[in-house]
Design an enzyme around this catalytic site. Sequence first.
Site, PDB file in Angstrom:
ATOM      1  N   ASP A 142       0.598 -34.390  13.985  1.00 18.19           N
ATOM      2  CA  ASP A 142      -0.372 -35.404  13.593  1.00 18.19           C
ATOM      3  C   ASP A 142       0.268 -36.428  12.658  1.00 18.19           C
ATOM      4  O   ASP A 142       1.261 -36.146  11.987  1.00 18.19           O
ATOM      5  CB  ASP A 142      -1.549 -34.739  12.852  1.00 18.19           C
ATOM      6  CG  ASP A 142      -2.433 -33.940  13.799  1.00 18.19           C
ATOM      7  OD1 ASP A 142      -2.328 -34.138  15.023  1.00 18.19           O
ATOM      8  OD2 ASP A 142      -3.230 -33.128  13.303  1.00 18.19           O
ATOM      9  N   GLU A 168       1.528 -29.602  17.049  1.00 17.20           N
ATOM     10  CA  GLU A 168       0.937 -28.964  15.868  1.00 17.20           C
ATOM     11  C   GLU A 168      -0.232 -28.035  16.210  1.00 17.20           C
ATOM     12  O   GLU A 168      -0.366 -26.969  15.638  1.00 17.20           O
ATOM     13  CB  GLU A 168       0.462 -30.076  14.906  1.00 17.20           C
ATOM     14  CG  GLU A 168      -0.058 -29.575  13.576  1.00 17.20           C
ATOM     15  CD  GLU A 168      -0.300 -30.733  12.589  1.00 17.20           C
ATOM     16  OE1 GLU A 168       0.320 -31.816  12.754  1.00 17.20           O
ATOM     17  OE2 GLU A 168      -1.104 -30.554  11.663  1.00 17.20           O
ATOM     18  N   TYR A 170       0.819  -1.212   0.000  1.00 18.93           N
ATOM     19  CA  TYR A 170       0.000   0.000   0.000  1.00 18.93           C
ATOM     20  C   TYR A 170       0.857   1.267   0.000  1.00 18.93           C
ATOM     21  O   TYR A 170       0.494   2.278  -0.592  1.00 18.93           O
ATOM     22  CB  TYR A 170      -0.952   0.018   1.193  1.00 18.93           C
ATOM     23  CG  TYR A 170      -2.169  -0.858   1.008  1.00 18.93           C
ATOM     24  CD1 TYR A 170      -3.035  -0.644  -0.064  1.00 18.93           C
ATOM     25  CD2 TYR A 170      -2.455  -1.878   1.887  1.00 18.93           C
ATOM     26  CE1 TYR A 170      -4.150  -1.435  -0.236  1.00 18.93           C
ATOM     27  CE2 TYR A 170      -3.576  -2.674   1.726  1.00 18.93           C
ATOM     28  CZ  TYR A 170      -4.420  -2.447   0.657  1.00 18.93           C
ATOM     29  OH  TYR A 170      -5.526  -3.230   0.486  1.00 18.93           O
TER      30      TYR A 170
END
Lengths: 358, 358
Positions: free
Chosen positions: A246, A194, A104
Amino acid sequence: MTSRKEHALKRRDLAVNKLTSLGDRIIDDVAKQTVPAIRVPSRGTSNIVYDEDRRYYVLGDRYGQRSLGNVKQIKKIGQMVYMANFCKGLVQTGKTATLREMYYVSEGWDIDFGDQQESNIVGEDLEVTLGITREDLGLMPEEDGASVYGDITLKDDDVEINAMRMGKSGYTISPTIDEVELLDHNVERVIAVETMGMFHRMVQENAYKKFNTLIVGLKGQAARATRRFLKRVNEELGLPVYICNDGDPWGFHIAMVIISGSAKLAHVNHELATPNAKFLGVTASDIVNYDLPTDPLKDIDVLRLKELYKDPRYRDEFWKVEIKKMLKIGKKAEQQSFSKYGLEYVVDTYIPEKLDAL
Amino acid sequence: MTSRKEHALKRRDLAVNKLTSLGDRIIDDVAKQTVPAIRVPSRGTSNIVYDEDRRYYVLGDRYGQRSLGNVKQIKKIGQMVYMANFCKGLVQTGKTATLREMYYVSEGWDIDFGDQQESNIVGEDLEVTLGITREDLGLMPEEDGASVYGDITLKDDDVEINAMRMGKSGYTISPTIDEVELLDHNVERVIAVETMGMFHRMVQENAYKKFNTLIVGLKGQAARATRRFLKRVNEELGLPVYICNDGDPWGFHIAMVIISGSAKLAHVNHELATPNAKFLGVTASDIVNYDLPTDPLKDIDVLRLKELYKDPRYRDEFWKVEIKKMLKIGKKAEQQSFSKYGLEYVVDTYIPEKLDAL
């Protein structure tokens, strides 16, 4: 030993010098009446190589030339110089900006970017050309890093922080983690998980006491600040780092990017990768041995596992065996699935058994 | 004034009593040789009504009957009783579990759930039947809440926390925020922003000093814990709450859910909504007046704006005008787009002007 503040100031000086010299070289070229050009190391796939010794991806030695003599490259060089100038201002005032803000800000320049993707790429060009990280240039990622719980004391500006005295969600690793001093600690290791669900489980079951460990809640794919933190506690404090994710290809790869870096960031992996970190998460063998609740592998899981099998970062026998086994049983399992045996099981039984087996 | 600890213990007692009485009623029915049945308030759309006085959605007085005399409802009641029993254990031991863990725990029961969606719904059934929140039952959301920076002192268990002495990312609102005591503060207001990019901008530009404010980084849609926190600082401490989000329908609605609650959670809005909070984010008028960098509205944005226009929560003249104007100009803008005028502009110029205009 120099303090982190001095260290940060040195890095800032280095960044300002490198940014200044980029401009100086162009002015010199003009003075010598040669056409100004910038050498930008190539980030193409063919220049990304896996370094067996360092155990992560690095850039090879190929580079491209950007010349003001080439009409197509004039805008790119202009953007780079404008951005370098903006970054110099940031570093000199000790400020930072997000990549979004950077985009921006350019709307106020004479030379602008088509979209943020374009300004991000110029940011990476600058990183790789100068050989320093985006963070050193004051360009910060939008997102915060992981949560940390346990007995470590940090110093951020003049504030001393103990990550066991910040409430149940612990200390949040900020994008400016490189300026934070690791003052003192009383732990033997670091265990990263995680999900924040597992983080809170570990805190609640006193895992930080039981294993004399820091607990790090990764919140999925680890942010750059998280990877810097894990590298620093491993290398500066000598703490072993374990990653308990996991049991699926995504959990494996979140861990592997922490360990061996990513191909996309080959030019900064030396600042981000922690090759000594170890995967301690759910494996295909765990799924079988602990008779865990599972979900069947989806097509995309199978595809991803096959990709990982061919990836040089997974060339250890351990990974070969576990990936093949997961493909064979066709199942995946989350770490929270140990709750089948009660909420305490993961801390009281599973993690101790995994640590023993190392 | 009772301490938060006593307050939390009272809530726990209440939860245990309500859970126990659920079982007692079934046993009583059996003793009286009537068929056990449970009244579950309806959460269907027709029973969700906007309460003009309270300024948020509430449940109407319709309810359904679940009876062990109905074969189709036996399993549902069984699941509810099992879950109630599990929650009683959680509350009595002062523990919590995520909805995900709860689902996996049920894998060890005689009666299980088809998937997590099913166990989540039973969790909501329990919430609405007992008239207490899921958090009171020890069932916590997976995710942490917002980040808070500024001069407020909290007490979590025995740890005192000052949200200005926790590093640049501040204090993270944990899912157990209801047990945290708001000890002391030295601010006049609370300003919440949508993104962590804007949060760090506010911290860096000393907005907490300039406006004598807490800064809250919402991280998109506000977590339940965040909404509890904002309600508590507004109602317990009497601090005005301002929400400075992006200028698009999603930013509007993140703010509106904080202010007036969601329809889906009509049964707990009295614990979550902060009807006195004010939207101070980017409006269509701001886009025009500040000549902001914009993106064109996508079809989905237009659709969403038209939905909001009809939503009773947006019935104020302010919203009618701004939604119509955004549809007319066909543009949206992010808060970070103020960087066009320099990184400091948002704190030095924009927010002061917005606060003055209130």
